[in-house]
Scaffold this motif. Structure first.
Motif, PDB file in Angstrom:
ATOM      1  N   ALA A  34       0.694  -1.129  -0.008  1.00  0.00           N
ATOM      2  CA  ALA A  34       0.007  -0.084  -0.020  1.00  0.00           C
ATOM      3  C   ALA A  34       0.929   1.224   0.038  1.00  0.00           C
ATOM      4  O   ALA A  34       1.797   1.564   0.785  1.00  0.00           O
ATOM      5  CB  ALA A  34      -1.053   0.141   1.148  1.00  0.00           C
ATOM      6  N   GLU A  35       0.473   2.153  -0.948  1.00  0.00           N
ATOM      7  CA  GLU A  35       1.277   3.399  -0.788  1.00  0.00           C
ATOM      8  C   GLU A  35       0.942   4.285   0.445  1.00  0.00           C
ATOM      9  O   GLU A  35      -0.431   4.087   1.012  1.00  0.00           O
ATOM     10  CB  GLU A  35       0.862   4.301  -2.089  1.00  0.00           C
ATOM     11  N   PHE A  84      14.925   1.984  -0.459  1.00  0.00           N
ATOM     12  CA  PHE A  84      15.038   1.563  -1.880  1.00  0.00           C
ATOM     13  C   PHE A  84      13.922   2.081  -2.627  1.00  0.00           C
ATOM     14  O   PHE A  84      14.188   2.993  -3.724  1.00  0.00           O
ATOM     15  CB  PHE A  84      15.516   0.146  -2.127  1.00  0.00           C
ATOM     16  N   LYS A  85      12.835   1.783  -2.138  1.00  0.00           N
ATOM     17  CA  LYS A  85      11.670   1.926  -2.976  1.00  0.00           C
ATOM     18  C   LYS A  85      11.560   3.416  -3.222  1.00  0.00           C
ATOM     19  O   LYS A  85      11.116   4.127  -4.222  1.00  0.00           O
ATOM     20  CB  LYS A  85      10.317   1.295  -2.749  1.00  0.00           C
ATOM     21  N   ASN A  86      11.548   4.279  -2.173  1.00  0.00           N
ATOM     22  CA  ASN A  86      11.232   5.638  -1.764  1.00  0.00           C
ATOM     23  C   ASN A  86      12.437   6.442  -2.108  1.00  0.00           C
ATOM     24  O   ASN A  86      12.558   7.868  -2.071  1.00  0.00           O
ATOM     25  CB  ASN A  86      10.888   6.090  -0.563  1.00  0.00           C
ATOM     26  N   LYS A  87      13.645   5.818  -2.350  1.00  0.00           N
ATOM     27  CA  LYS A  87      14.797   6.581  -2.809  1.00  0.00           C
ATOM     28  C   LYS A  87      15.463   7.565  -1.689  1.00  0.00           C
ATOM     29  O   LYS A  87      15.738   8.695  -1.747  1.00  0.00           O
ATOM     30  CB  LYS A  87      14.753   7.438  -4.036  1.00  0.00           C
ATOM     31  N   ILE A  88      15.400   6.928  -0.329  1.00  0.00           N
ATOM     32  CA  ILE A  88      15.571   7.795   0.860  1.00  0.00           C
ATOM     33  C   ILE A  88      16.938   7.593   1.068  1.00  0.00           C
ATOM     34  O   ILE A  88      17.452   6.566   1.155  1.00  0.00           O
ATOM     35  CB  ILE A  88      14.658   7.114   2.008  1.00  0.00           C
ATOM     36  N   PHE A  89      17.715   8.328   1.037  1.00  0.00           N
ATOM     37  CA  PHE A  89      19.267   8.655   1.286  1.00  0.00           C
ATOM     38  C   PHE A  89      19.673   9.546   2.313  1.00  0.00           C
ATOM     39  O   PHE A  89      18.974  10.588   2.653  1.00  0.00           O
ATOM     40  CB  PHE A  89      19.994   9.064   0.018  1.00  0.00           C
ATOM     41  N   SER A  90      20.745   9.413   2.948  1.00  0.00           N
ATOM     42  CA  SER A  90      21.494  10.252   3.915  1.00  0.00           C
ATOM     43  C   SER A  90      22.051  11.244   3.229  1.00  0.00           C
ATOM     44  O   SER A  90      22.979  11.056   2.398  1.00  0.00           O
ATOM     45  CB  SER A  90      22.163   9.342   4.966  1.00  0.00           C
ATOM     46  N   ARG A  91      21.703  12.655   3.543  1.00  0.00           N
ATOM     47  CA  ARG A  91      22.172  13.556   2.541  1.00  0.00           C
ATOM     48  C   ARG A  91      23.592  14.139   3.110  1.00  0.00           C
ATOM     49  O   ARG A  91      23.880  14.067   4.122  1.00  0.00           O
ATOM     50  CB  ARG A  91      21.134  14.828   2.971  1.00  0.00           C
ATOM     51  N   ASP A 142      13.794  12.913   0.945  1.00  0.00           N
ATOM     52  CA  ASP A 142      14.940  12.524   0.918  1.00  0.00           C
ATOM     53  C   ASP A 142      15.529  13.448   2.151  1.00  0.00           C
ATOM     54  O   ASP A 142      16.689  13.164   2.646  1.00  0.00           O
ATOM     55  CB  ASP A 142      15.827  12.591  -0.259  1.00  0.00           C
ATOM     56  N   THR A 143      14.741  14.487   2.773  1.00  0.00           N
ATOM     57  CA  THR A 143      15.384  15.300   3.590  1.00  0.00           C
ATOM     58  C   THR A 143      14.272  15.546   4.703  1.00  0.00           C
ATOM     59  O   THR A 143      13.409  15.051   4.743  1.00  0.00           O
ATOM     60  CB  THR A 143      15.693  16.730   3.095  1.00  0.00           C
ATOM     61  N   GLY A 144      14.731  15.913   5.864  1.00  0.00           N
ATOM     62  CA  GLY A 144      13.825  16.456   6.842  1.00  0.00           C
ATOM     63  C   GLY A 144      13.132  15.348   7.521  1.00  0.00           C
ATOM     64  O   GLY A 144      13.766  14.403   7.841  1.00  0.00           O
ATOM     65  N   ILE A 145      12.054  15.578   7.756  1.00  0.00           N
ATOM     66  CA  ILE A 145      11.242  14.559   8.676  1.00  0.00           C
ATOM     67  C   ILE A 145      10.296  13.862   7.812  1.00  0.00           C
ATOM     68  O   ILE A 145       9.400  14.153   7.157  1.00  0.00           O
ATOM     69  CB  ILE A 145      10.486  15.335   9.944  1.00  0.00           C
ATOM     70  N   LEU A 146      10.644  12.333   8.017  1.00  0.00           N
ATOM     71  CA  LEU A 146       9.553  11.624   7.286  1.00  0.00           C
ATOM     72  C   LEU A 146       8.043  11.461   8.240  1.00  0.00           C
ATOM     73  O   LEU A 146       7.192  11.501   7.249  1.00  0.00           O
ATOM     74  CB  LEU A 146      10.301  10.255   7.314  1.00  0.00           C
ATOM     75  N   THR A 147       8.069  11.341   9.088  1.00  0.00           N
ATOM     76  CA  THR A 147       6.968  11.266  10.151  1.00  0.00           C
ATOM     77  C   THR A 147       7.008  12.246  11.291  1.00  0.00           C
ATOM     78  O   THR A 147       7.888  12.126  11.932  1.00  0.00           O
ATOM     79  CB  THR A 147       6.496   9.794  10.492  1.00  0.00           C
ATOM     80  N   TYR A 148       5.927  12.890  11.665  1.00  0.00           N
ATOM     81  CA  TYR A 148       5.978  13.790  12.597  1.00  0.00           C
ATOM     82  C   TYR A 148       4.780  14.085  13.332  1.00  0.00           C
ATOM     83  O   TYR A 148       3.627  13.756  12.577  1.00  0.00           O
ATOM     84  CB  TYR A 148       6.783  15.261  12.538  1.00  0.00           C
TER      85      TYR A 148
END
Length: 525
Positions: A34-35, A84-91, A142-148
């Motif tokens: 699920a998205e 990987f799916k969301n291209k989340i990287f450490s900036r 890819d930056t900031g807060i993913l969930t808050y």
């Protein structure tokens, strides 16, 4: 449960973390595809808050459930699926601060970007602010807060939070009185600081102050990696501010210094460091250290400390670096371009290059030795380490190579086959030497876990995770999970996790014996 009466009349069984994981994981797995809801939508009322960031991704929940329960392989797989799916990287984000006068002398003259003489001597002129890492308003993931958890800026807009007040900053008072500390009277300072309850501990200050800062020299003809002792971790310098009035020093923490304080639940570095913890316990401490040092990218294959089995893992089971992965996510995990994965330790301990690559003095074996020395100092004769003489092993292989070269009885084809096999063994051993040093892998895993423990403190200080992280790491060390590398070496003695946690928190003078796990939790009733 959505009401108090449901809780009061609930007859559900009491479950520990392992029972909770067994009960919830199968239900959550059904929603992995699920998205995240509300993609691209903002909260109503004209605000900039992104609605989807109120939701915790299912892969992340599953990863954390499995990590808490010590199912490290499943935890790693779910973190991989999300990252990987969301291209989340450490900036490539580096903390900035303006150093005090007494620190200027410690800034070496070969440190790139610092102007001496008539120019300004401030690091903040050339490095990015930590606030960009924590920004909740960036539209990309890819930056900031993913969930808050968002909070209203005034009571007219909804519920407000006293978090910032507890940290020593009263945005509601300041916003209505000029918005600046410099304009406050002594009486107004009391209104701002009187409710402050959260201050940096001596343990946090020690970790931050004793951390080395790595940088690349600005010599254009022969740039080399170097290390600057004594500057410490810049994340602490960025978070902790001080103001003086009538010779009284007031200290505030910048974690919740915003007009509208938010409760941070997940940032990209949260997921990456949790993945590092899982990889370490799976038997890949070099992969865990790579997340701190270089970031997981295609460049890892050439790094001296990354073992063959680790590279195989990252091209098969967790294929960040597979051929398909490189083509699909080329801008993130290739190690090239502006927006690719970087090492997390650089956030507070490096310029743009100081921790990266084999030329850096930020090395896995050195950092492991530091932790082992600290453990020995803390536990003394209670624990012993297992030495593995990999130098002697390499000498033996080298002797075998010489013997094959000098063996006239061998035909050229046989000699070539034997030399190829011996060279492969030597290369594998050299990788192990650069990764594990002269210690058994179980000692290295425990040491890397302590390195991650310190990184958790520096990266997530004052975001509400510390005690939960310490408990989980203590459970790791007590071996209540699954897999080959669960628990501590037998030579560390029984209940090492409990003893480790008790020593970590001894400075707080707890009234309960923290060596006993049941004392880590609030009573159920």
């Amino acid at each position: 449960m959505t009401s108090l009466s449901q809780i009061q009349n609930n007859n559900s069984p009491e479950l520990d973390i392992y029972g909770i994981t067994n009960a919830l994981a199968p239900e959550l797995i059904r929603f992995k595809s699920a998205e995240i809801p509300y993609s691209g939508k903002l909260l109503p009322g004209g605000s900039n808050e992104i609605l989807s960031r109120l939701c915790i991704p299912v892969d992340v929940i599953l990863g954390d459930l499995y990590l808490e329960a010590g199912d490290y392989a499943n935890a790693a797989c779910n973190y991989y699926d999300f990252l990987f799916k969301n291209k989340i990287f450490s900036r490539n984000s580096i903390s900035s601060f303006s150093p005090k006068e007494h620190l200027y002398a410690n800034i070496p003259r070969d440190f790139g970007g610092v102007t001496f003489g008539s120019g300004t001597r401030s690091w903040s002129s050339w490095i990015s602010s930590l606030s960009t890492v924590l920004s909740p308003f960036d539209a990309t993931m890819d930056t900031g807060i993913l969930t808050y958890v968002p909070m209203a800026s005034t009571s007219l807009m909804g519920y407000t939070s006293e978090l910032s007040i507890l940290f020593g900053y009263n945005p509601y008072y300041l916003n209505s009185h000029g918005g600046s500390f410099n304009k406050l009277s002594a009486e107004e300072y009391d209104s701002v600081f009187v409710k402050k309850q959260i201050v940096p501990s001596d343990a946090y200050n020690f970790i931050a102050d004793s951390t080395d800062y790595y940088y690349q020299t600005n010599n254009p003809t022969n740039p080399q990696m170097s290390v600057m002792k004594g500057m410490g971790d810049m994340r602490a310098r960025s978070r902790v501010g001080s103001y003086s009035l009538n010779n009284v020093k007031y200290e505030i923490l910048g974690t919740y210094v915003q007009e509208s304080p938010y409760v941070f639940l997940y940032r990209p570095t949260t997921i990456w460091l949790h993945l590092a913890e899982a990889l370490n316990r799976m038997g890949y401490p070099d992969a865990a250290f790579a997340i701190l040092k270089d970031g997981i990218t295609d460049n890892m294959k050439g790094y001296s400390y990354v073992r063959e089995e680790t590279w195989n893992l990252l091209t098969t089971t967790l294929p960040f670096c597979s051929e398909d992965g490189r083509s699909e996510q080329s801008t993130v995990f290739s190690g090239s371009g502006t927006n690719h994965n970087y090492g997390i330790h650089r956030h507070g301990c490096s310029d743009n290059y100081g921790t990266s690559g084999d030329k850096s003095l930020y090395r896995m074996t050195d950092e492991v030795v530091k932790q082992i020395v600290a453990l020995k100092k803390s536990f003394g004769e209670e624990i012993t380490f297992t030495a593995v003489d990999r130098v002697a092993d390499s000498i033996r292989i080298d002797d075998e190579i010489k013997n094959v070269l000098n063996d006239e009885s061998l035909d050229e084809e046989t000699k070539a086959e034997k030399l190829a096999e011996l060279n492969a063994r030597m290369n594998k051993l050299l990788k192990e030497k650069a990764s594990l040093g002269n210690y058994d892998i179980r000692d290295v895993i425990n040491a890397v876990e302590d390195i991650l423990c310190d990184e958790y403190a520096m990266e997530f200080a004052f975001e509400g995770n510390r005690f939960a992280d310490l408990m989980r790491l203590a459970r790791n060390k007590n071996g209540k999970g699954s897999g080959e590398f669960v628990g501590s070496p037998a030579s560390y003695g029984s209940n090492f996790g409990g003893r480790w946690l008790a020593k970590k928190l001894a400075f707080k003078n707890p009234v309960k014996n923290l060596e006993i796990e049941s004392n880590w939790y609030l009573p159920f009733n």
